[in-house]
Every structure is written in structure tokens, then in C-alpha cells.
Design an enzyme around this catalytic site. Structure first.
Site, PDB file in Angstrom:
ATOM      1  N   PHE A  80      -3.587   8.740   7.694  1.00 18.86           N
ATOM      2  CA  PHE A  80      -3.680   7.418   7.093  1.00 18.86           C
ATOM      3  C   PHE A  80      -4.247   7.561   5.691  1.00 18.86           C
ATOM      4  O   PHE A  80      -4.815   8.592   5.327  1.00 18.86           O
ATOM      5  CB  PHE A  80      -4.488   6.463   7.979  1.00 18.86           C
ATOM      6  CG  PHE A  80      -3.662   5.930   9.109  1.00 18.86           C
ATOM      7  CD1 PHE A  80      -2.902   4.785   8.945  1.00 18.86           C
ATOM      8  CD2 PHE A  80      -3.601   6.612  10.316  1.00 18.86           C
ATOM      9  CE1 PHE A  80      -2.106   4.305   9.968  1.00 18.86           C
ATOM     10  CE2 PHE A  80      -2.808   6.145  11.351  1.00 18.86           C
ATOM     11  CZ  PHE A  80      -2.062   4.993  11.174  1.00 18.86           C
ATOM     12  N   HIS A 104       0.826  -1.212   0.000  1.00 21.79           N
ATOM     13  CA  HIS A 104       0.000   0.000   0.000  1.00 21.79           C
ATOM     14  C   HIS A 104       0.859   1.260   0.000  1.00 21.79           C
ATOM     15  O   HIS A 104       0.380   2.332  -0.357  1.00 21.79           O
ATOM     16  CB  HIS A 104      -0.904  -0.020   1.231  1.00 21.79           C
ATOM     17  CG  HIS A 104      -2.280   0.513   1.012  1.00 21.79           C
ATOM     18  ND1 HIS A 104      -2.858   0.695  -0.222  1.00 21.79           N
ATOM     19  CD2 HIS A 104      -3.226   0.905   1.914  1.00 21.79           C
ATOM     20  CE1 HIS A 104      -4.083   1.163  -0.069  1.00 21.79           C
ATOM     21  NE2 HIS A 104      -4.331   1.304   1.210  1.00 21.79           N
TER      22      HIS A 104
END
Length: 193
Positions: free
Chosen positions: A68, A22
Site C-alpha cells: 500500500f 491517489h
């Protein structure tokens, strides 16, 4: 064509996420930092780490959101406002499930394709009219395995392929910096023999 003024790498902060699939976007901007010799500086008003580097003799801001992934748009839109940069001068580097490791693709405009950092950015901008660098991480084969896949580390072979894709994208970045995206795309998207 429009020259780049801000390059953002998407990822999740913290050492536990540092080597995950990611974080392919972070990997791209970290490679730019490494090549330039610059250093990241935390900028709380931009909710991330920033650096200014030169690519092809032109200055460009780099940003790694400290939010995030799902909240990346907060950092990106703050940076665009603060530096008075229009979205068409923005390149967002991110992981791409639909591309094999070792593949990188440039594109302008479009949807989020399920990528949550792009989703948040598009939501806050109100459109998707910015440049993207899609760094292939491959797909686990079934949608139920996507979350552990993207949050996991790539095997040695895939990791090397992702690194090669990042290097190939950096090699065409000078063309993109000059606003010559068509040529940058042509070179990046042409398979090497």
C-alpha cells in the site's frame, strides 16, 4: 545530468483503488506500459510489478509497488538495491494535492509534502535526492476532506485533465531519459496556449 534507469508509479493495489486520484502514479506507468506494448510481471522479491521498456531508445525499469502507498519505500529500495541503481537515476510519479488536475511538474530533491509514499521512500533512503513527477489531482478545499478525496474517483472533467497531464509528462520523458531534466521541466512547466 543523470539519466533515468527506474521509473516508479505510486498508488494502492487492487481493483477498488484502480481509478482513484491517489493512483495517479500508477496511471503514469500504466500509460508507459500501454504505449510500449510491454506487460507487467509480479516480482515478489521487489514487492511489486515490474517491466522493462525502452524510452527514446534507452532501457528503463518500471515498478508498481504491490504494497500500500504508506509502504512504497520497501518496494522502491528493494528495486534500487537489486538492480544496483543509485537514487539519482530514479523517477517517482505520484499524485499531488497542491497542483490542479491537468498540471504535472518535475522536480529533484525535497521533502515529502505530506505524500505518504514519498515519506516512506525518503525515510528508508535517508534522503530525498531523487526525481519526482508530481501529477496534479487538486485539493478538496479543507484538510478534513483530503483522505476521502484522494481515495475517491475524479469526476469526468478532472479525470480527463489528469490523463492529459500524464500524456504531457510522457511527451517530455525522452528528454528526462537523456538526463536533460532542465529542458524537460521547461517544456512540461510551460503552459500550452
Amino acid at each position: 545530468m543523470t539519466a533515468l534507469r527506474l521509473i516508479v508509479g505510486l498508488g494502492n493495489p487492487g481493483p477498488e483503488h484502480a481509478q482513484t486520484r491517489h493512483n495517479a502514479g500508477f496511471r503514469f506507468v500504466d500509460a508507459l506500459i500501454e504505449r510500449s506494448g510491454a506487460r507487467w510481471a509480479l516480482d515478489s522479491k521487489l514487492f511489486g510489478e515490474t517491466a522493462k521498456v525502452e524510452v527514446a531508445g534507452q532501457p528503463v525499469w518500471l515498478l508498481k509497488p504491490a504494497t500500500f502507498m504508506n509502504l512504497s519505500g520497501k518496494s522502491i529500495t528493494a528495486a534500487l538495491r537489486f538492480w544496483k541503481i543509485e537514487p539519482e537515476h530514479l523517477l517517482v510519479a505520484h499524485d499531488e494535492l497542491d497542483l490542479a488536475p491537468g498540471t504535472a511538474r518535475l522536480k529533484f530533491d525535497g521533502g515529502h509534502g505530506g505524500q505518504n509514499g514519498l515519506r516512506d521512500t525518503i525515510r528508508l533512503l535517508g534522503h530525498g535526492k531523487f526525481h519526482r513527477l508530481r501529477v496534479g489531482i487538486g485539493h478538496p478545499g479543507h484538510k478534513d476532506r483530503v483522505v476521502p478525496w484522494v481515495l475517491g474517483r475524479a469526476g469526468r472533467e478532472d479525470d480527463a485533465a489528469i490523463g492529459a497531464a500524464v500524456d504531457a509528462a510522457i511527451d517530455v520523458l525522452p528528454l528526462a531519459m537523456e538526463g536533460n531534466f532542465n529542458e524537460a521541466m521547461k517544456r512540461l512547466h510551460t503552459e500550452k496556449k
